[in-house]
Design a protein around this motif. Structure first.
Motif, mmCIF file in Angstrom:
data_model
loop_
_atom_site.group_PDB
_atom_site.id
_atom_site.type_symbol
_atom_site.label_atom_id
_atom_site.label_comp_id
_atom_site.label_asym_id
_atom_site.label_seq_id
_atom_site.Cartn_x
_atom_site.Cartn_y
_atom_site.Cartn_z
ATOM 1 N N ASP A 12 0.832 -1.198 0.000
ATOM 2 C CA ASP A 12 0.000 0.000 0.000
ATOM 3 C C ASP A 12 0.868 1.250 0.000
ATOM 4 O O ASP A 12 1.987 1.251 0.493
ATOM 5 C CB ASP A 12 -0.910 -0.006 1.230
ATOM 6 N N LYS A 13 0.340 2.323 -0.585
ATOM 7 C CA LYS A 13 0.965 3.639 -0.544
ATOM 8 C C LYS A 13 -0.114 4.671 -0.242
ATOM 9 O O LYS A 13 -1.247 4.540 -0.692
ATOM 10 C CB LYS A 13 1.642 3.975 -1.882
ATOM 11 N N ILE A 14 0.260 5.709 0.501
ATOM 12 C CA ILE A 14 -0.699 6.746 0.850
ATOM 13 C C ILE A 14 -0.970 7.593 -0.386
ATOM 14 O O ILE A 14 -0.059 8.189 -0.960
ATOM 15 C CB ILE A 14 -0.171 7.646 1.981
ATOM 16 N N CYS A 15 -2.241 7.634 -0.799
ATOM 17 C CA CYS A 15 -2.589 8.305 -2.042
ATOM 18 C C CYS A 15 -4.097 8.476 -2.090
ATOM 19 O O CYS A 15 -4.838 7.748 -1.424
ATOM 20 C CB CYS A 15 -2.111 7.453 -3.233
ATOM 21 N N GLY A 16 -4.562 9.422 -2.894
ATOM 22 C CA GLY A 16 -5.989 9.564 -3.094
ATOM 23 C C GLY A 16 -6.554 8.541 -4.059
ATOM 24 O O GLY A 16 -7.764 8.375 -4.148
ATOM 25 N N ASP A 17 -5.671 7.868 -4.805
ATOM 26 C CA ASP A 17 -6.050 6.813 -5.762
ATOM 27 C C ASP A 17 -6.760 7.357 -7.000
ATOM 28 O O ASP A 17 -7.109 6.577 -7.889
ATOM 29 C CB ASP A 17 -6.939 5.742 -5.125
ATOM 30 N N GLY A 18 -6.997 8.661 -7.081
ATOM 31 C CA GLY A 18 -7.706 9.227 -8.218
ATOM 32 C C GLY A 18 -6.756 9.670 -9.318
ATOM 33 O O GLY A 18 -5.703 10.269 -9.043
ATOM 34 N N VAL A 45 -10.040 5.604 -11.049
ATOM 35 C CA VAL A 45 -9.638 5.375 -9.659
ATOM 36 C C VAL A 45 -9.237 3.912 -9.540
ATOM 37 O O VAL A 45 -9.943 3.016 -10.030
ATOM 38 C CB VAL A 45 -10.770 5.692 -8.663
ATOM 39 N N ARG A 46 -8.088 3.690 -8.933
ATOM 40 C CA ARG A 46 -7.627 2.324 -8.666
ATOM 41 C C ARG A 46 -6.712 2.375 -7.455
ATOM 42 O O ARG A 46 -5.828 3.228 -7.371
ATOM 43 C CB ARG A 46 -6.890 1.737 -9.869
ATOM 44 N N ARG A 47 -6.921 1.485 -6.528
ATOM 45 C CA ARG A 47 -6.121 1.507 -5.310
ATOM 46 C C ARG A 47 -4.659 1.214 -5.602
ATOM 47 O O ARG A 47 -4.325 0.381 -6.438
ATOM 48 C CB ARG A 47 -6.696 0.516 -4.295
ATOM 49 N N ARG A 48 -3.777 1.919 -4.871
ATOM 50 C CA ARG A 48 -2.354 1.851 -5.171
ATOM 51 C C ARG A 48 -1.764 0.455 -4.993
ATOM 52 O O ARG A 48 -0.832 0.092 -5.724
ATOM 53 C CB ARG A 48 -1.602 2.858 -4.285
#
Length: 452
Positions: free
Chosen positions: A74-80, A134-137
């Motif tokens: 995981d990485k901290i991100c808005g995913d957008g 949008v896609r999760r990191r």
């Protein structure tokens, strides 16, 4: 429910990586200890590094991609991803269809300055597509790394780079060493190792203090908003009760990832006097408590902890090329000061870096003419992004003043035509040639501004 008690968020299964030639970190075979030579080394397997490796491999270079962790992570991100990033994914040959696990959106739904939100579809342009993603990191990064491997890049996971290898004669970087004692050598190295970029620091390339920094915190919520087709943004960020507390330079968001999961978070700039005094996780909880309960941003729906990360903006580490080392993405501070986007500019910089490295190889690594090609990377970066980042830096300083922020909310947010212009400006979405009046205005401002 506390962060520690929150369950792990549900998500689509990460894309599987194809078999790669990586050695396990604890391998002690003689072959694993021999230096691995190649045309280019890319340090960091996030979007910046994976895209650079993919472009290089597609151009026929022998490229090694080093990632300290293992996928998925995981990485901290808005995913957008705005259309600007989507364009780069398409150029890379990524299938961005919903059947391939992407969640598409129509545009930005903006709250602020009035009761009802503005729905602002992504603009219809010749230069960019009219949809976002949008896609999760944890899934997105693995997919990009797999794509680079499929194109011919050699991925080594569990490879934590600890130091550059410097040629004593030329004082240039000629490789890197890893924590487990492995050695990789190449005439050029790409630092795509994130905001701290220890490789850049080891080469003496430190951060500039005259560039804005941001911080973002986010969490995942299981709720109906996780299935929407708009990226939602709240442009009034209060540190307490709305309209009865301090208005901060930042915004909140809720981006639907699909399957009932929303990425919800907020970002803030360091240009505010409150920046160093703010507990951002607590600020997010305060903001969430003011949201209508029917939105579902409640403790019961929280799926995982609130996590935060720094956002390096406006080329805050320079030069982006020095003595054989190219900086791509967060390592070079390539985050948009207007809105905190970083992936799109990381992907664009990856293409420019690969072009410069490929050109240098064709001219003969180590020759003066090849060095000119590598220095051209900085020239193209500044030409493509420098003026826009300079405007963003000015914008970040302005909204750091509470009185200016209040004027923006009171007189700017309620005006839809003005907000359409701001929408294009903040997302950097214009046609370069033959655009409308808004496009020509933004392009002119970008060209007139000195490079960041």
């Amino acid at each position: 429910m506390s962060d520690a008690q929150a369950a792990s968020p549900a998500a689509p299964a990460p894309t599987s990586l194809p078999e790669t030639p990586s050695q396990s970190p604890d391998s002690t075979s003689a072959s694993s200890r021999k230096p691995r030579s190649c045309d280019a080394i890319v340090v960091g397997g996030g979007p910046a590094g994976a895209a650079t490796a993919a472009h290089l491999a597609r151009r026929g270079l022998d490229v090694v991609l080093l990632e300290k962790a293992s996928y998925p992570r995981d990485k901290i991100c808005g995913d957008g991803l705005t259309p600007r990033a989507v364009k780069q994914l398409v150029n890379l040959g990524i299938d961005t269809s919903e059947e391939n696990g992407w969640h598409r959106n129509r545009g930005l739904r903006v709250y602020g300055g009035r009761v009802e939100p503005f729905d602002m579809p992504w603009p219809e342009l010749k230069d960019f597509p009219n949809y976002g993603l949008v896609r999760r990191r944890e899934d997105f990064d693995a997919l990009l790394a797999a794509h680079a491997v499929a194109l011919g890049a050699h991925l080594f996971t569990g490879a934590q780079v600890t130091a550059p290898i410097i040629d004593e004669t030329s004082n240039r970087i000629v490789g890197v060493t890893t924590k487990d004692g492995r050695e990789f050598r190449a005439p050029v190295v790409v630092a795509a190792d994130g905001v701290s970029s220890r490789l850049s620091v080891a080469m003496g390339i430190t951060k500039r203090e005259d560039r804005p920094m941001g911080v973002a915190v986010r969490a995942y919520f299981e709720c109906e908003r996780g299935n929407g087709d708009w990226m939602e943004s709240w442009l009034e960020l209060w540190d307490g009760k709305p309209h009865s507390s301090n208005l901060l330079p930042g915004y909140g968001w809720a981006f639907p990832t699909g399957e009932g999961i929303a990425n919800v978070g907020l970002g803030m700039l360091d240009t505010s006097p409150a920046f160093a005094k703010t507990d951002y996780r607590e600020l997010m909880r305060t903001w969430l408590s003011a949201c209508p309960p029917e939105w579902g941003f409640t403790d019961e729906n929280l799926r995982g902890p609130i996590r935060g990360a720094a956002l390096p903006m406006g080329f805050n580490r320079q030069p982006a090329y020095d003595r054989g080392l190219l900086l791509v993405g967060d390592s070079g501070g390539m985050v948009n000061p207007f809105n905190g986007e970083g992936i799109d500019y990381a992907l664009e910089a990856a293409a420019l870096a690969a072009e410069a490295i490929s050109e240098a190889r064709s001219r003969g690594f180590g020759t003066p003419n090849a060095e000119l090609a590598l220095r051209g990377y900085v020239t193209h970066l500044k030409s493509d992004m420098g003026g826009y980042f300079r405007l963003g830096t000015i914008f970040a300083k302005l909204i750091g003043h509470p009185e200016i922020m209040k004027l923006c909310v009171r007189h700017g947010l309620p005006r839809k035509n003005l907000m359409r212009l701001v929408h294009k400006l903040l997302a950097n979405l214009t046609d370069e040639h033959d655009g409308d009046v808004m496009d020509k205005t933004i392009n002119a401002l970008r060209r007139m501004a000195p490079s960041a």
